[in-house]
Design a protein around this motif. Structure first.
Motif, PDB file in Angstrom:
ATOM      1  N   LEU A 170       0.825  -1.208   0.000  1.00  0.00           N
ATOM      2  CA  LEU A 170       0.000   0.000   0.000  1.00  0.00           C
ATOM      3  C   LEU A 170       0.864   1.266   0.000  1.00  0.00           C
ATOM      4  N   THR A 171       1.901   1.247   0.848  1.00  0.00           N
ATOM      5  CA  THR A 171       2.806   2.398   0.930  1.00  0.00           C
ATOM      6  C   THR A 171       3.510   2.630  -0.407  1.00  0.00           C
ATOM      7  N   LEU A 172       3.974   1.531  -0.997  1.00  0.00           N
ATOM      8  CA  LEU A 172       4.660   1.635  -2.296  1.00  0.00           C
ATOM      9  C   LEU A 172       3.731   2.135  -3.400  1.00  0.00           C
ATOM     10  N   HIS A 173       2.484   1.697  -3.345  1.00  0.00           N
ATOM     11  CA  HIS A 173       1.502   2.186  -4.335  1.00  0.00           C
ATOM     12  C   HIS A 173       1.293   3.692  -4.172  1.00  0.00           C
ATOM     13  N   GLY A 174       1.297   4.138  -2.919  1.00  0.00           N
ATOM     14  CA  GLY A 174       1.160   5.572  -2.662  1.00  0.00           C
ATOM     15  C   GLY A 174       2.325   6.351  -3.257  1.00  0.00           C
ATOM     16  N   ARG A 175       3.538   5.815  -3.061  1.00  0.00           N
ATOM     17  CA  ARG A 175       4.729   6.455  -3.621  1.00  0.00           C
ATOM     18  C   ARG A 175       4.706   6.415  -5.155  1.00  0.00           C
ATOM     19  N   LEU A 176       4.197   5.296  -5.690  1.00  0.00           N
ATOM     20  CA  LEU A 176       4.113   5.152  -7.144  1.00  0.00           C
ATOM     21  C   LEU A 176       3.146   6.186  -7.728  1.00  0.00           C
ATOM     22  N   GLY A 177       2.027   6.394  -7.021  1.00  0.00           N
ATOM     23  CA  GLY A 177       1.058   7.393  -7.471  1.00  0.00           C
ATOM     24  C   GLY A 177       1.662   8.789  -7.497  1.00  0.00           C
ATOM     25  N   ARG A 178       2.429   9.128  -6.443  1.00  0.00           N
ATOM     26  CA  ARG A 178       3.070  10.444  -6.387  1.00  0.00           C
ATOM     27  C   ARG A 178       4.131  10.580  -7.477  1.00  0.00           C
ATOM     28  N   CYS A 179       4.834   9.471  -7.728  1.00  0.00           N
ATOM     29  CA  CYS A 179       5.866   9.467  -8.768  1.00  0.00           C
ATOM     30  C   CYS A 179       5.245   9.717 -10.144  1.00  0.00           C
ATOM     31  N   ARG A 180       4.106   9.078 -10.399  1.00  0.00           N
ATOM     32  CA  ARG A 180       3.447   9.252 -11.696  1.00  0.00           C
ATOM     33  C   ARG A 180       2.876  10.662 -11.853  1.00  0.00           C
ATOM     34  N   LYS A 181       2.461  11.256 -10.729  1.00  0.00           N
ATOM     35  CA  LYS A 181       2.016  12.652 -10.780  1.00  0.00           C
ATOM     36  C   LYS A 181       3.188  13.558 -11.135  1.00  0.00           C
ATOM     37  N   ALA A 182       4.363  13.224 -10.577  1.00  0.00           N
ATOM     38  CA  ALA A 182       5.570  14.005 -10.867  1.00  0.00           C
ATOM     39  C   ALA A 182       5.937  13.885 -12.340  1.00  0.00           C
ATOM     40  N   ILE A 183       5.760  12.692 -12.909  1.00  0.00           N
ATOM     41  CA  ILE A 183       6.039  12.475 -14.340  1.00  0.00           C
ATOM     42  C   ILE A 183       5.111  13.349 -15.182  1.00  0.00           C
ATOM     43  N   SER A 184       3.821  13.344 -14.817  1.00  0.00           N
ATOM     44  CA  SER A 184       2.852  14.165 -15.547  1.00  0.00           C
ATOM     45  C   SER A 184       3.192  15.645 -15.439  1.00  0.00           C
ATOM     46  N   ALA A 185       3.610  16.062 -14.232  1.00  0.00           N
ATOM     47  CA  ALA A 185       3.964  17.464 -14.009  1.00  0.00           C
ATOM     48  C   ALA A 185       5.164  17.865 -14.864  1.00  0.00           C
ATOM     49  N   THR A 186       6.148  16.975 -14.958  1.00  0.00           N
ATOM     50  CA  THR A 186       7.333  17.265 -15.767  1.00  0.00           C
ATOM     51  C   THR A 186       6.965  17.347 -17.237  1.00  0.00           C
ATOM     52  N   GLU A 187       6.089  16.446 -17.681  1.00  0.00           N
ATOM     53  CA  GLU A 187       5.646  16.480 -19.081  1.00  0.00           C
ATOM     54  C   GLU A 187       4.907  17.783 -19.385  1.00  0.00           C
ATOM     55  N   GLU A 188       4.139  18.272 -18.394  1.00  0.00           N
ATOM     56  CA  GLU A 188       3.439  19.548 -18.564  1.00  0.00           C
ATOM     57  C   GLU A 188       4.432  20.708 -18.652  1.00  0.00           C
ATOM     58  N   LYS A 189       5.509  20.620 -17.862  1.00  0.00           N
ATOM     59  CA  LYS A 189       6.555  21.656 -17.915  1.00  0.00           C
ATOM     60  C   LYS A 189       7.185  21.707 -19.300  1.00  0.00           C
ATOM     61  N   ILE A 190       7.417  20.516 -19.877  1.00  0.00           N
ATOM     62  CA  ILE A 190       8.009  20.441 -21.209  1.00  0.00           C
ATOM     63  C   ILE A 190       7.075  21.081 -22.238  1.00  0.00           C
ATOM     64  N   GLN A 191       5.790  20.756 -22.133  1.00  0.00           N
ATOM     65  CA  GLN A 191       4.804  21.334 -23.057  1.00  0.00           C
ATOM     66  C   GLN A 191       4.740  22.848 -22.902  1.00  0.00           C
TER      67      GLN A 191
END
Length: 199
Positions: A170-191
């Motif tokens: 559960l904890t790892l899934h939480g970290r994975l969710g935050r990591c994927r949000k960070a990926i999306s945020a970085t992709e938005e920065k690139i755009q």
């Protein structure tokens, strides 16, 4: 090819056009000092030896076309720093065009100062943002592996171990969710960076 790198390729193509125009104008023809040199730039910047600016742009193209994988962060960052140095060296020559035009009494279109900052910004965006994106993808990969490992361990675990493993998952899934949000945020920065560049 990712969008930022495609943008970099496009800018280098524009740089090639400028370099070809520069060469066609024969800016160095009356400069005896330049004519006596084997190369326009220091060998630490370019391996090319030529008095034609376009040859150096072609070296940049080659470097960009053979960039190492973004996952190899240090090598990738080093290659992009080299590209930045090379582009700035050529832009410095192009920026001096107006000086040569005055000396040689040749009319040459004045280049916008925006061009240099635009290319530099693209290279920095490609370097910084894609390095960030690469790091986030690496974190994502590791987290997925850790979750899969815990799931395998769960199959052979006792009741007490199962409870602890489920909590870890559960904890790892939480970290994975935050990591994927960070990926999306970085992709938005690139755009966003690319939209700014298009203005």
């Amino acid at each position: 090819m990712n969008t930022a790198l495609q943008r970099l390729h496009n800018q280098i193509e524009h740089l090639a056009i400028q370099a070809q125009q520069f060469d066609n104008a024969k800016w160095f023809a009356k400069n005896r000092y330049i004519q006596s040199q084997p190369s326009l730039f220091d060998r630490t910047v370019f391996t090319t030896k030529s008095l034609q600016l376009i040859d150096y742009v072609n070296e940049i193209k080659s470097v960009v076309e053979h960039l190492p994988p973004a996952e190899k962060r240090h090598v990738y960052a080093f290659a992009l720093r080299k590209v930045t140095t090379q582009i700035e060296a050529i832009l410095k020559v192009l920026k001096s065009t107006s000086v040569w035009a005055k000396e040689n009494k040749i009319s040459y279109p004045k280049k916008k100062k925006v061009y240099r900052s635009a290319v530099k910004k693209i290279v920095q965006s490609s370097h910084d943002l894609y390095q960030e994106l690469s790091q986030n993808h690496e974190f994502e990969r590791r987290l997925v592996e850790m979750i899969e490992l815990r799931k395998v361990q769960l199959n052979n675990a006792t009741s007490a171990q199962s409870s602890a493993l489920n909590q870890e998952i559960l904890t790892l899934h939480g970290r994975l969710g935050r990591c994927r949000k960070a990926i999306s945020a970085t992709e938005e920065k690139i755009q966003f960076a690319e939209k700014q560049q298009n203005r």
